[in-house]
Design a protein around this motif. Structure first.
Motif, mmCIF file in Angstrom:
data_model
loop_
_atom_site.group_PDB
_atom_site.id
_atom_site.type_symbol
_atom_site.label_atom_id
_atom_site.label_comp_id
_atom_site.label_asym_id
_atom_site.label_seq_id
_atom_site.Cartn_x
_atom_site.Cartn_y
_atom_site.Cartn_z
ATOM 1 N N ARG A 105 -15.930 1.486 -118.374
ATOM 2 C CA ARG A 105 -17.115 1.826 -117.591
ATOM 3 C C ARG A 105 -17.452 0.729 -116.603
ATOM 4 N N GLU A 106 -18.154 1.161 -115.577
ATOM 5 C CA GLU A 106 -18.730 0.239 -114.601
ATOM 6 C C GLU A 106 -20.201 0.600 -114.480
ATOM 7 N N ARG A 107 -21.038 -0.429 -114.410
ATOM 8 C CA ARG A 107 -22.475 -0.204 -114.240
ATOM 9 C C ARG A 107 -23.001 -1.146 -113.180
ATOM 10 N N SER A 144 -29.651 3.169 -110.888
ATOM 11 C CA SER A 144 -28.564 2.800 -111.790
ATOM 12 C C SER A 144 -27.364 3.687 -111.498
ATOM 13 N N GLU A 174 -23.407 4.463 -112.708
ATOM 14 C CA GLU A 174 -22.470 4.291 -113.808
ATOM 15 C C GLU A 174 -21.225 5.125 -113.570
ATOM 16 N N ARG A 199 -17.131 6.062 -115.116
ATOM 17 C CA ARG A 199 -16.124 6.012 -116.185
ATOM 18 C C ARG A 199 -14.770 6.209 -115.517
ATOM 19 N N SER A 206 -18.786 9.466 -111.737
ATOM 20 C CA SER A 206 -19.954 8.587 -111.645
ATOM 21 C C SER A 206 -21.249 9.375 -111.634
#
Length: 151
Positions: free
Chosen positions: A54-56, A67, A69, A71, A85
């Motif tokens: 994941r990236e946040r 926010s 996010e 995957r 996303s």
């Protein structure tokens, strides 16, 4: 909420970078480098760059807590990245998207092709805004690659 509607949109962006595909790809994979060009200095950013990772990213914009996010579903080093996303504003999901990034050798550099298919919910975000923001991030990537090449 401004409009109870769903808008579907796809856009494609291309850039040429004066660096080989492995170098451009690495700028997406390295957490510190990606934080600089993708999220910017005022945002929080974390990256687990692997299939299933994941990236946040998050921060405030116009008083709202945003926010983002992602995957990662497919990663072929030096060639492609596919992720899904969500973007949320104050905890409400406003956009869901699938993004494919392709890296192709082009002369002594790289042609990057990015395709994003988005679902924009209830008028919170417009496809043109996302396309412009993504284009700005790709321009920031160019600046990052130039700075790294001259360092």
């Amino acid at each position: 909420m401004t409009d109870a509607a769903i808008v579907h949109s796809t856009f494609n962006l291309e850039r040429h970078y004066a660096a080989p595909p492995d170098t451009v790809f690495a700028a997406w994979a390295d957490p510190a480098v990606k934080a600089r060009w993708f999220a910017g200095p005022a945002a929080e950013h974390e990256l687990d760059f692997r299939v299933g990772g994941r990236e946040r990213a998050g921060g405030r914009h116009d008083g709202k807590l945003l926010s983002f996010e992602s995957r990662y579903h497919d990663i072929v080093p030096g060639q492609r990245i596919v992720c899904s996303s969500t973007l949320a504003a104050d905890g409400t999901v406003v956009t869901v998207s699938v993004t494919t990034v392709e890296f192709t050798a082009d002369g002594d550099g790289t042609r990057l092709s990015l395709t994003e298919q988005g679902t924009y919910l209830d008028g919170y975000e417009q496809p043109a805004w996302r396309q412009q923001g993504t284009g700005s991030q790709l321009d920031a990537l160019a600046a990052e690659l130039t700075a790294a090449a001259t360092a």
